[in-house]
Design an enzyme around this catalytic site. Structure first.
Site, PDB file in Angstrom:
ATOM      1  N   ASP A  49       0.856  -1.178   0.000  1.00  0.00           N
ATOM      2  CA  ASP A  49       0.000   0.000   0.000  1.00  0.00           C
ATOM      3  C   ASP A  49       0.896   1.233   0.000  1.00  0.00           C
ATOM      4  O   ASP A  49       1.613   1.491   0.967  1.00  0.00           O
ATOM      5  CB  ASP A  49      -0.920   0.004   1.226  1.00  0.00           C
ATOM      6  N   GLY A  83       1.294   5.062   0.172  1.00  0.00           N
ATOM      7  CA  GLY A  83       0.673   6.313   0.561  1.00  0.00           C
ATOM      8  C   GLY A  83       1.576   7.484   0.255  1.00  0.00           C
ATOM      9  O   GLY A  83       2.693   7.328  -0.246  1.00  0.00           O
ATOM     10  N   THR A 105       3.085   9.399   2.330  1.00  0.00           N
ATOM     11  CA  THR A 105       4.204   9.506   3.267  1.00  0.00           C
ATOM     12  C   THR A 105       4.951   8.192   3.439  1.00  0.00           C
ATOM     13  O   THR A 105       6.183   8.162   3.435  1.00  0.00           O
ATOM     14  CB  THR A 105       3.700   9.980   4.647  1.00  0.00           C
ATOM     15  N   GLY A 131     -10.219   6.264  -5.262  1.00  0.00           N
ATOM     16  CA  GLY A 131      -8.839   5.961  -4.918  1.00  0.00           C
ATOM     17  C   GLY A 131      -8.648   4.488  -4.594  1.00  0.00           C
ATOM     18  O   GLY A 131      -9.522   3.851  -3.995  1.00  0.00           O
ATOM     19  N   ALA A 132      -7.501   3.958  -4.978  1.00  0.00           N
ATOM     20  CA  ALA A 132      -7.219   2.542  -4.740  1.00  0.00           C
ATOM     21  C   ALA A 132      -7.240   2.224  -3.250  1.00  0.00           C
ATOM     22  O   ALA A 132      -7.703   1.158  -2.830  1.00  0.00           O
ATOM     23  CB  ALA A 132      -5.866   2.170  -5.337  1.00  0.00           C
ATOM     24  N   ASP A 133      -6.752   3.161  -2.422  1.00  0.00           N
ATOM     25  CA  ASP A 133      -6.743   2.931  -0.977  1.00  0.00           C
ATOM     26  C   ASP A 133      -8.155   2.864  -0.416  1.00  0.00           C
ATOM     27  O   ASP A 133      -8.456   2.038   0.460  1.00  0.00           O
ATOM     28  CB  ASP A 133      -5.937   4.019  -0.271  1.00  0.00           C
ATOM     29  N   ASP A 140      -9.886   6.662   7.526  1.00  0.00           N
ATOM     30  CA  ASP A 140      -8.452   6.429   7.328  1.00  0.00           C
ATOM     31  C   ASP A 140      -7.695   7.685   7.714  1.00  0.00           C
ATOM     32  O   ASP A 140      -7.778   8.720   7.041  1.00  0.00           O
ATOM     33  CB  ASP A 140      -8.182   6.064   5.865  1.00  0.00           C
TER      34      ASP A 140
END
Length: 255
Positions: free
Chosen positions: A6, A8, A10, A107-109, A129
Site C-alpha cells: 500500500d 501512501g 508519506t 482511490g485505490a486505498d 483512514d
C-alpha cells in the site's frame, strides 16, 4: 506467499501473507526520486531481515495514491521476485458496487479499505483512514459505496502550524491528559489530536443522520490509534485494513 503493498503519500506499507495469515508487516518511506533498483534492494533487505526470502513470493498486488512511485515499485517487485504484479485500479475486480459520480476516480486505498470493511462487519459501515489525509468512506446497508469526505490529515496540519507560524513548534502527536491545555505543546496536542477525534465523532453523527441508521465504524491509518483512543464513538481499530483488502482483491482476481 503474497506480497501486498500500500503506497501512501508519506509511507509505503508492506505485508506478506501466507494464505490468510499476515507473516510480515513493514514500512518504508515514500520517496519520489528513487529508482526501481533502489526500491528492489530495500525490499529485498526488508524481506531478508524478516526471514522471508524474496524467491518465496509468488504473487503481488499494489495500491497506490502516488502513481509514479506505484509504477517504479511495480517494476522493482517484478525484477526482484519475477512475478506479475496486480495494480489496483479500473478494470480490477473488487466486488464493490460504486455509486459515486465517476467510479473510475475512486482511490485505490479507499477501494481496498471498503472491501476489507465489508468482509469484517455488517453494513452500513464507515471507514475512517487517518493518514496523510483523513478520508471517510461510507457504505450503505446493501454494501454500496456511496462516497465520503476528505480533510487535511493531522500531520499536514501540524506541518502548516510549525512552518507558517513564528512560535509554534513541531511536536509529537499524542493526546494530552485534558482538553484545556496549559502550555503550548498541550494546547497543540489538544487541538490536533482531540480536535481530530471531535471531527470524526461529529462526521459520524452527520453521516448516520443522512443514512437514517447507525453504521459500524472502522478506523485505520498511521494516526488512527491515537485518535480512536479519545473518540466518544465506538470505533473498531484495524491497523492493517488496507493490506487485508488487497489480499481479498488479489484472491478475487486470481480466481
Amino acid at each position: 506467499m503474497l506480497l501486498t503493498i500500500d503506497i501512501g503519500n508519506t509511507n509505503i506499507t508492506l505485508g506478506v501473507y501466507e494464505g490468510k495469515t499476515l507473516k510480515m508487516l513493514a514500512r518504508m518511506a515514500t520517496e519520489h526520486h528513487r529508482t526501481a533498483d533502489q526500491y528492489a534492494v530495500e525490499l529485498r533487505d526488508i524481506l531478508d531481515i524478516n526471514g522471508l526470502p524474496f524467491n518465496l513470493v509468488d504473487g503481488a498486488i499494489i495500491s497506490s495514491v502516488v502513481p509514479h512511485v506505484g509504477a517504479v515499485i511495480k517494476e522493482a517487485v517484478e525484477k526482484l521476485c519475477g512475478v506479475s504484479v496486480l495494480v489496483l485500479g479500473p478494470g480490477v475486480k473488487t466486488g464493490l458496487n460504486i455509486k459515486i459520480d465517476n467510479p473510475a476516480q475512486l482511490g485505490a486505498d479507499l477501494a481496498a479499505g471498503a472491501v476489507a470493511a465489508l468482509a469484517i462487519c455488517k453494513p452500513p459501515c464507515i471507514v475512517v483512514d487517518l493518514g496523510t489525509a483523513t478520508t471517510i468512506s461510507v457504505l450503505d446497508k446493501q454494501g454500496v459505496f456511496l462516497g465520503g469526505a476528505i480533510a487535511a490529515g493531522i500531520g499536514i496540519t501540524l506541518e502548516a502550524l510549525a512552518t507558517r507560524t513564528a512560535q509554534l513548534p513541531a511536536i509529537h502527536l499524542e493526546a494530552p491528559g485534558k482538553v484545556i491545555g496549559s502550555n503550548t505543546v498541550d494546547c497543540m496536542q489538544s487541538g490536533l489530536v482531540i480536535g481530530a477525534a471531535a471531527m470524526v465523532d461529529g462526521m459520524i453523527d452527520r453521516i448516520n443522520e443522512e443514512l437514517g441508521e447507525e453504521a459500524a465504524v472502522i478506523a485505520t491509518g498511521g494516526l488512527a490509534r491515537e485518535v480512536v483512543a479519545v473518540c466518544r464513538r465506538e470505533i473498531r481499530l484495524e491497523e492493517n485494513l488496507l493490506l487485508e483488502g488487497l489480499r481479498l482483491i488479489y484472491e478475487k482476481n486470481k480466481r
